[in-house]
Design an enzyme around this catalytic site. Structure first.
Site, PDB file in Angstrom:
ATOM      1  CB  ALA A 190      -0.939  -0.016   1.207  1.00  0.00           C
TER       2      ALA A 190
ATOM      3  CE  LYS B 125       2.393  -7.031   2.296  1.00  0.00           C
ATOM      4  NZ  LYS B 125       2.975  -6.561   3.566  1.00  0.00           N
TER       5      LYS B 125
ATOM      6  CD  GLU C 274       1.544  -7.635   9.322  1.00  0.00           C
ATOM      7  OE1 GLU C 274       1.123  -8.808   9.429  1.00  0.00           O
ATOM      8  OE2 GLU C 274       2.599  -7.362   8.734  1.00  0.00           O
TER       9      GLU C 274
ATOM     10  CG  HIS D 170       8.496  -7.954   9.436  1.00  0.00           C
ATOM     11  ND1 HIS D 170       9.674  -7.318   9.108  1.00  0.00           N
ATOM     12  CD2 HIS D 170       7.691  -7.847   8.351  1.00  0.00           C
ATOM     13  CE1 HIS D 170       9.579  -6.828   7.887  1.00  0.00           C
ATOM     14  NE2 HIS D 170       8.401  -7.132   7.398  1.00  0.00           N
TER      15      HIS D 170
HETATM   16 MG   LIG Z   1       3.676  -6.336   7.371  1.00  0.00          MG
END
Ligand SMILES: [Mg+2]
Length: 390
Positions: A39, A189, A244, A320
């Site tokens: 994004a 996403k 997230e 992550h």
């Molecule tokens: Mg992430």
């Protein structure tokens, strides 16, 4: 144990006399097969990502023991990490590699003028991770076992198939292929300027997959507070495992309000680059699932401090990126974690993680269990060394 054997076991071993003799740094530019957009690209804040810069450190002792660690950066910062590491590497020479906490502090003070978070600590993460690898290898234990493991495998979900540059038909195919190869969940996403496009993509994948497949979404910090709450409510009925980075990574109060308002858990933390930054978010009630990144917080020593703190707050853990490191750290976390599956780093290593039954399995190889591939050597753009290789 007889008296004489007990006496022998109490003697200092060779390990306590061994000292760091040589440190080698290697900067690798890993090209990505496709330009990657999340994004942040669609909102115009970043360019598509075409490569990942990795900094590897190999620490070798007089006794010939060695450890390999790495850190990384995306889009910018790779040369800076390499330069910082090269400047401070010599403080390790002559030190006992087992004294990892002491050495982290020494490295941190060597670069204290440029801070205790961000690029400076990311650079020294490569040394710290190499020292943990060395210690586990010397003990002939996988790192997870050296730390004390709670499980032999960790749940894993795929991220790399669900980016925003990928047409939705391909995202659905990628998700099905990931599940077929034994991955246990799928992350998509979101965070596009047109919120309807997000809803359409997530709904399409939810309908495409078995209803029991765990699904997560990741907005990469691109919603404002009011958009985040609206989107969170729209997605609530899908039973997502988490949302997230709905908001700016440092918006503790915004994340806390969102976490109170939604049933869906809030996951965040990948952008934070120190334990102190994570503690502020946790203390604000901003996070249900903490997502630390060992290279970004300064290495394994710092990750473990954060994990211990998170456990006292009964938080879930989903580290992550860098699955090659995080599978070990997640295996040692008391609550059942998730580890993010990214296939990007696969070409750098000779060994590959075993994935089946929705889980990533900890290998019995000592240390992190990774060695650089021929391809990694070919992608090396700079090296530096201090000390003398024994
Ligand atoms: Mg992430």
């Amino acid at each position: 144990m007889t008296d004489s054997r007990a006496h022998l076991a109490a003697q200092p071993g060779a390990a306590t006399l061994d000292r760091i003799a040589h440190v080698q740094l290697r900067s690798i530019t890993l090209p990505l097969a496709t330009a990657i957009s999340d994004a942040k690209v669609l909102t115009g804040r970043q360019r598509p990502m075409t490569e990942v810069a990795l900094l590897f450190a190999e620490v070798t002792t007089d006794g010939g023991h060695s450890g390999l660690g790495f850190t990384y950066s995306k889009r910018a910062g790779g040369p800076g990490q390499f330069a910082h590491a090269r400047e401070v590497a010599d403080v390790l020479l002559g030190e006992d590699p087992s004294d990892i906490g002491k050495l982290w502090t020494k490295l941190c003070w060597a670069g204290a003028s440029v801070g205790r978070s961000g690029l400076a600590t990311q650079a020294i993460a490569a040394f710290d991770i190499a020292l943990w690898d060395l210690k586990a290898k010397r003990a002939s234990l996988p790192l997870a076992k050296l730390l004390g493991s709670h499980r032999d495998s960790v749940r894993t979900y795929n991220t790399s198939g669900g980016f925003l540059h990928t047409p939705i038909g391909e995202v659905k195919d990628n998700a099905a292929a990931a599940l077929e190869r034994g991955i246990g969940g799928i992350k998509l996403k979101v965070g596009q300027p047109d919120w309807r496009a997000d809803v359409a993509r997530v709904s399409a994948v939810r309908e495409h997959l078995d209803p029991d497949v765990p699904l997560m979404i990741d907005a990469n910090q691109q919603w404002d507070r009011s958009t985040a709450i609206r989107m969170g409510r729209i997605f609530e009925e899908l039973g997502l495992v988490w949302i997230e980075e709905p908001l700016d990574a440092y918006d503790a109060e915004g994340h806390a309000a969102l976490a109170r308002a939604l049933d869906t858990p809030i996951a965040t933390g990948e952008m934070l680059s120190s334990v102190a930054e994570h503690v502020r978010m946790i203390d604000a009630g901003a996070v249900d699932i903490v997502q630390p990144d060992a290279p970004r917080v300064g290495g394994i020593t710092q990750f473990l401090k954060l994990a211990a703190y998170a456990e006292t707050r009964h938080l879930d853990l989903a580290p992550h990126f860098a699955m090659e490191i995080h599978c070990h750290l997640a295996a040692a976390y008391p609550l059942e974690p998730w580890v993010e599956h990214f296939d990007w780093l696969d070409p750098l290593f000779q060994e590959h993680l075993e994935i089946r039954g929705g889980r990533m399995w900890i290998s019995d190889r000592p240390g992190l269990g990774i060695t650089l591939s021929e391809q990694a050597h070919a992608w090396t753009v700079a090296t530096a060394e201090v000390g003398t290789r024994p």
